[in-house]
Design an enzyme around this catalytic site. Structure first.
Site, PDB file in Angstrom:
ATOM      1  N   GLU A  80       0.920  -1.061  -0.411  1.00  0.00           N
ATOM      2  CA  GLU A  80       0.151   0.231   0.190  1.00  0.00           C
ATOM      3  C   GLU A  80       0.822   1.501  -0.271  1.00  0.00           C
ATOM      4  O   GLU A  80       1.011   2.157  -0.120  1.00  0.00           O
ATOM      5  CB  GLU A  80      -1.016   0.063   1.149  1.00  0.00           C
ATOM      6  CG  GLU A  80      -2.040  -1.370   0.541  1.00  0.00           C
ATOM      7  CD  GLU A  80      -3.131  -1.180   2.468  1.00  0.00           C
ATOM      8  OE1 GLU A  80      -4.443  -0.812   2.457  1.00  0.00           O
ATOM      9  OE2 GLU A  80      -2.464  -1.237   3.065  1.00  0.00           O
TER      10      GLU A  80
ATOM     11  N   GLU B 187      -4.825  -9.171   3.529  1.00  0.00           N
ATOM     12  CA  GLU B 187      -5.813  -9.352   4.597  1.00  0.00           C
ATOM     13  C   GLU B 187      -7.116  -9.881   5.117  1.00  0.00           C
ATOM     14  O   GLU B 187      -7.292 -10.658   6.201  1.00  0.00           O
ATOM     15  CB  GLU B 187      -5.563  -7.861   4.752  1.00  0.00           C
ATOM     16  CG  GLU B 187      -5.166  -6.521   5.040  1.00  0.00           C
ATOM     17  CD  GLU B 187      -3.778  -6.262   4.389  1.00  0.00           C
ATOM     18  OE1 GLU B 187      -2.935  -5.521   4.456  1.00  0.00           O
ATOM     19  OE2 GLU B 187      -3.703  -7.036   2.949  1.00  0.00           O
TER      20      GLU B 187
END
Length: 697
Positions: free
Chosen positions: A140, A161
């Protein structure tokens, strides 16, 4: 107080033990007079075995560096790179699991967004130079930058995740779909995590458009700086596809259908991730990032994260330090392997031994046709590896030469490790080992791939029963990571150490198990299947029984599993366990009829139910509801696990959890079978202390 001060106040105490990833800044003069770049190196001060992660203190450190950079007027660009071999692997999840309030959970999401988005909102362009593993928040960070380069040697690019019960919460669900399109974003955010946390290589990430340029590892930074200079000077143009015309609704709808098929609503994280990806089509950054904060806060405070972290710890730590394994120094060197049998399982084993041990492997069988077929299968699989670029032409030639066949076991005379993969019959296996022992050295390890038979009985007529060991693979051999290593009554430490050493070289996660019927996985799966089939025998409609446990999100339904392993194999294991434990394992007359019919299971090739096979499951006037059957199955599993622990089949509940995750595909998000049974009250007494794989009591 400012937001930063508020976040610092909320989060610092919870993460006092955080290993801080520092943001080390140095100026780099770009080639060709393109100007000065402030290059940030992410580094937690350890080598590559302890990757860069971000807790609050690391985020504050990066924020401080960005504040100093933003105040400068002499910069042409900002770059971000990781320490050698590692870019960054995301949030410090050990700290995240300590968050106690929704306010704290919202704060960690908001802090990450605040810091990372600054990289894309500076007055000058930003460049992420992805030099190593980039996962979760690490990826990210790169997505927030204006441009990205990636090394062809990067071993892992992922947003894992959902595998742990979370969503990418620092921009991933909003930035990635716009960059590579919703379908490819779903692949990274949902599909790969649900496929046992599959990772992309650097080249694959580049092909998807995650990075704008790719360079070789040897001169990665130098080439990346040259490329950045060309971009800044207008000599290099970066074009990206426009995904606004994509039918996002159809892509999201199709993905939701597939997630339903796989999970049946059992895990909330993939569904929240889909909602966020759908939002990315129209939402601005403020709206999209706020939605990520809310989703992250909900999931950080649930049992699922703790369960996922427990599973992760088992796979990453316990699996690498097998409980009860002897001193590795006792292991004998293996320079040649023999495989008795040339069927599919044996051929898969031969290929794996040759690839990982890089030693000669010889198969034997009773007839030439079967032997030729087995060797040909292994050679053909090598050809497929070559075609896919998984091995070079030289490697393929060497592997092909290593795998040979022989009709006589004399070919094992100089072998150090011989494994049998013949029919699951005790008399047959005894005969095989008697023949092998007659030609091998006194120290050659004799291994059995049995899934249910007694090692001690198998070796009772051997001159050296101390060198017999269980070495139970799961099918398909190359894919399934678990290896059950069984110790018989006479197995000595040198044999056991050799088995564990071979298992490590094969890249398997080995668990030591006692010589007990069906070891761990097959015993529990047989108890599971036995309860389901008994319910059908009692009158429960097969369709009801087939889907009664869907809410767990298991990888396969009961009768689909029966079809996969084969009814005859399922019946044989049931008979073996019935002989050992007649009060808990029964032999279904209906399953016996199915085997006698010769049908491969209850499904036709198009996956519809076969009416003739279903009709074989007749009789019974006491049907169960789906809820009743679910409780019955899970209570039976809890009972069986307690008995296995009492018998010492393994040393601890964690080993059973590890076996079920790696050998049976028990869903990672459930955190192992024993904590799931604890959390939901199926066990009369707890397997693990309160708070393990769940919120503290």
């Amino acid at each position: 107080m400012s937001n930063l001060e508020t976040w610092r106040s909320l989060l610092s105490e919870r993460n006092a033990a955080e290993v801080v990833t520092k943001a080390l800044v140095r100026d780099v003069e770009l080639p060709g007079g393109a100007g000065t770049m402030a290059l940030i190196t992410l580094d937690n001060g350890f080598d590559h075995t302890k990757p860069n992660t971000f807790g609050p203190h690391g985020l504050f450190a990066l924020n401080g560096a960005l504040s100093e950079i933003a105040a400068r007027t002499d910069l042409a660009a900002v770059g971000v790179i990781g320490k050698p071999f590692i870019f960054a692997v995301g949030a410090d999840l050990t700290g995240a699991a300590k968050l106690a309030t929704r306010e704290e959970a919202l704060a960690i999401g908001a802090l990450g967004h605040h810091v990372f988005r600054r990289l894309g909102e500076l007055a000058v362009p930003s460049f992420a130079f992805v030099n190593g593993a980039a996962m979760g928040g690490g990826l990210e960070i790169a997505l927030h930058c204006t441009y990205r380069t990636i090394s062809a040697g990067v071993p892992a690019v992922a947003l894992p995740e959902c595998f742990l019960g979370l969503v990418p919460g620092w921009g991933g669900t909003q930035l990635l779909p716009r960059l590579i399109g919703p379908a490819n974003a779903i692949k990274l955010v949902i599909d790969n995590p649900l496929a046992q946390n599959r990772m992309l290589k650097g080249a694959q990430a580049f092909e998807l458009g995650v990075a704008d340029a790719m360079f070789e590892p040897a001169d990665f930074l130098e080439e990346s700086l040259r490329w950045a200079a060309r971009v800044l000077q207008g000599e290099q143009t970066v074009t990206r596809p426009d995904h606004t015309a994509t039918d996002w609704d159809k892509v999201i709808g199709d993905a939701r259908f597939l997630v339903d098929l796989k999970l049946h609503g059992a895990s909330p994280a993939p569904y929240r991730a889909l909602d966020l990806i759908a939002l990315a089509r129209t939402a601005g950054r403020d709206e999209g990032f706020a939605a990520e904060d809310e989703a992250l806060a909900d999931l950080l405070l649930g049992d699922e994260l703790r369960a996922g972290l427990y599973s992760f710890d088992l796979v990453q730590k316990r699996a690498k330090r097998p409980t009860g394994a002897p001193d590795a120094a006792l292991a004998r060197k293996v320079t040649k392997v023999g495989v008795v049998g040339a069927g599919l399982m044996a051929s898969q084993m031969a290929l794996l031994f040759a690839r990982r041990l890089e030693v000669p492997v010889v198969l034997t069988d009773l007839d030439q046709a079967r032997l030729d077929k087995g060797v040909a299968y292994a050679h053909a699989e090598i050809g497929k590896l070559l075609a896919k670029g998984r091995v070079s032409a030289d490697q393929a030639n060497r592997l092909t030469a290593l795998i040979t066949g022989s009709l006589t076991k004399d070919a094992f005379a100089d072998a150090d490790f011989v494994i049998e993969a013949v029919f699951e019959d005790l008399a047959v296996k005894k005969q095989v080992f008697a023949e092998v022992e007659a030609v091998v050295s006194d120290t050659c390890v004799l291994a059995t791939n049995t899934s249910s038979l007694s090692l001690t009985e198998m070796g009772e007529r051997l001159a050296h029963p101390e060198r017999l060991v269980g070495f139970h693979f799961f099918n398909p051999v190359a894919v399934m990571p678990l290896l059950e290593i069984g110790r018989g009554a006479a197995t000595d430490d040198a044999t056991l150490a050799t088995a564990f050493a071979v298992g490590r070289t094969l890249r398997k996660s080995a668990v030591l198990v006692k010589d007990a019927p069906a070891f761990v996985v097959n015993r529990l799966l047989t108890r599971f299947m036995g309860e389901v089939i008994t319910a059908v025998d009692e009158g429960t409609p097969l369709e009801v029984a087939e889907h009664a446990l869907d809410e767990l999100g298991l990888p396969i339904t009961p009768f689909a599993l029966l079809q996969l392993v084969g009814p005859a194999v399922g019946l044989h294991v049931a008979e073996t366990l019935h002989e050992a434990f007649p009060d808990r394992f029964r032999v279904s007359a209906n399953l016996t009829r199915l085997v006698e019919s010769g049908k491969p299971g209850v499904y036709l090739p198009d996956f519809s139910l076969d009416p003739e096979a279903v009709a074989l499951f007749t009789g019974g006037s006491s049907p169960s509801t789906a809820e009743q059957l679910r409780r019955r199955v899970l209570a039976a599993l809890a009972e069986e696990i307690h008995l296995m622990l009492d018998e010492g089949v393994v040393t601890a509940p964690q080993d059973i959890d590890l076996c079920m995750i790696l050998g049976a595909g028990w869903p990672f998000h459930l955190g192992g079978i024993t904590p799931y049974l604890d959390r939901n009250g199926y066990s009369a007494s707890r397997f693990l202390p309160p708070g393990v794989a769940s919120l503290p009591a």
